[in-house]
Design a protein around this motif. Structure first.
Motif, PDB file in Angstrom:
ATOM      1  N   VAL A   1       2.065   2.473  -3.544  1.00 27.64           N
ATOM      2  CA  VAL A   1       1.132   2.890  -4.599  1.00 27.64           C
ATOM      3  C   VAL A   1       1.470   4.307  -5.037  1.00 27.64           C
ATOM      4  O   VAL A   1       1.570   5.217  -4.216  1.00 27.64           O
TER       5      VAL A   1
ATOM      6  N   SER B   1      -7.214  -4.994  -9.611  1.00 30.96           N
ATOM      7  CA  SER B   1      -6.438  -3.880  -9.089  1.00 30.96           C
ATOM      8  C   SER B   1      -6.214  -2.864 -10.195  1.00 30.96           C
ATOM      9  O   SER B   1      -6.028  -3.230 -11.361  1.00 30.96           O
ATOM     10  N   SER B   2      -6.240  -1.584  -9.825  1.00 28.95           N
ATOM     11  CA  SER B   2      -5.959  -0.501 -10.783  1.00 28.95           C
ATOM     12  C   SER B   2      -4.811   0.371 -10.300  1.00 28.95           C
ATOM     13  O   SER B   2      -4.564   1.442 -10.848  1.00 28.95           O
ATOM     14  N   ALA B   3      -4.083  -0.093  -9.281  1.00 31.52           N
ATOM     15  CA  ALA B   3      -3.022   0.707  -8.671  1.00 31.52           C
ATOM     16  C   ALA B   3      -1.711   0.565  -9.431  1.00 31.52           C
ATOM     17  O   ALA B   3      -1.362  -0.512  -9.909  1.00 31.52           O
TER      18      ALA B   3
ATOM     19  N   TRP C   1      -2.320   8.907 -13.600  1.00 28.15           N
ATOM     20  CA  TRP C   1      -1.676   7.629 -13.888  1.00 28.15           C
ATOM     21  C   TRP C   1      -0.680   7.752 -15.034  1.00 28.15           C
ATOM     22  O   TRP C   1       0.453   7.284 -14.937  1.00 28.15           O
TER      23      TRP C   1
ATOM     24  N   ASP D   1      -3.433   5.711  -9.503  1.00 28.61           N
ATOM     25  CA  ASP D   1      -4.498   4.760  -9.814  1.00 28.61           C
ATOM     26  C   ASP D   1      -4.943   5.001 -11.246  1.00 28.61           C
ATOM     27  O   ASP D   1      -5.180   6.150 -11.638  1.00 28.61           O
TER      28      ASP D   1
ATOM     29  N   THR E   1       0.832  -1.202   0.000  1.00 24.39           N
ATOM     30  CA  THR E   1       0.000   0.000   0.000  1.00 24.39           C
ATOM     31  C   THR E   1       0.866   1.251   0.000  1.00 24.39           C
ATOM     32  O   THR E   1       0.563   2.231  -0.691  1.00 24.39           O
TER      33      THR E   1
ATOM     34  N   THR F   1       1.536  -1.806 -13.159  1.00 24.64           N
ATOM     35  CA  THR F   1       0.103  -1.782 -12.842  1.00 24.64           C
ATOM     36  C   THR F   1      -0.486  -3.151 -13.160  1.00 24.64           C
ATOM     37  O   THR F   1      -1.023  -3.375 -14.245  1.00 24.64           O
TER      38      THR F   1
END
Length: 222
Positions: free
Chosen positions: A16, A90-92, A26, A19, A13, A105
């Motif tokens: 990151v 996931s989009s991170a 991004w 997103d 976390t 990503t």
């Protein structure tokens, strides 16, 4: 990341960067590092030069019917992956633990109770694959490098004129390969070095420094 994954892996976390649901942020964050898309085509010196051109001037590719179809189908395939293998969408965008310019990503992430990371990568294709294409394998290995994952589920859906061929996607596991990852890290370092050299040449000996491009700031951030 989902709250469950964040609780299991606070270290991830903390890494990151952005997103993909905020596309502007991004894209900007990706421009400041080496991504899985960048390393997918890195096979030697000429490929590094082409990748440097794309980083500094843009690739000129803004998408087509195939990429639009992939974006449309990805959420459906991601739901199938979650239901069948427990790997959540996931989009991170993450940076690597040591080298923050190494970015990835992944399409899906699972973290077990011992903190082990498993990834998912989703593709659509109009071809029948006998094996996962090499460019996609490089993307998978790079994502494993960035996130410290031991394996990745590659799920793909074949289509005929944008209509899915089968009732379900096909999938295969790809294990971490340290030798291949080491090759990609070496190539990525060469790309960073090439970008740094171009930045220094663009400044010139007698001119004031220009307004930095997104990757110029990266190249000097050692």
């Amino acid at each position: 990341m989902s709250p469950e994954l964040a609780a299991r892996s606070p270290q991830l976390t903390a890494r990151v960067v952005a997103d993909s649901r905020d596309r502007v942020a991004w894209v900007r964050a990706r421009s400041r590092g080496i991504t899985a898309t960048d390393v997918a085509t890195l096979t030697g010196e000429r490929a590094i030069l082409r990748a440097a051109d794309a980083k500094l001037m843009g690739s000129g590719f803004s998408g087509n019917a195939f990429t639009a179809h992939g974006r449309e189908r990805e959420p459906e395939i991601a739901r199938w992956v979650a239901a069948t293998h427990g790997i959540l969408p996931s989009s991170a965008l993450f940076h690597a633990e040591i080298e923050k310019r190494h970015l990835a990503t992944p399409d899906g992430i699972a973290v077990d109770i011992d903190g082990r990371v498993t990834l998912a990568e989703i593709k659509t294709t109009n071809k029948a694959w006998r094996s996962i294409p090499r460019t996609y394998m490089r993307q998978v290995w790079w994502q494993q490098h960035v996130l410290g994952a031991e394996r990745t589920l590659v799920a793909w859906e074949q289509h005929d004129d944008f209509v899915p061929v089968g009732d379900e996607p096909r999938c295969a596991w790809v294990d971490r390969d340290e030798a291949e990852i080491a090759k990609l890290v070496t190539l990525a370092t060469a790309l960073i070095d090439e970008l740094h050299r171009r930045h220094l040449r663009s400044r010139g000996p007698a001119r004031p420094a220009p307004e930095p491009r997104s990757f110029q700031a990266l190249a000097l951030a050692d």
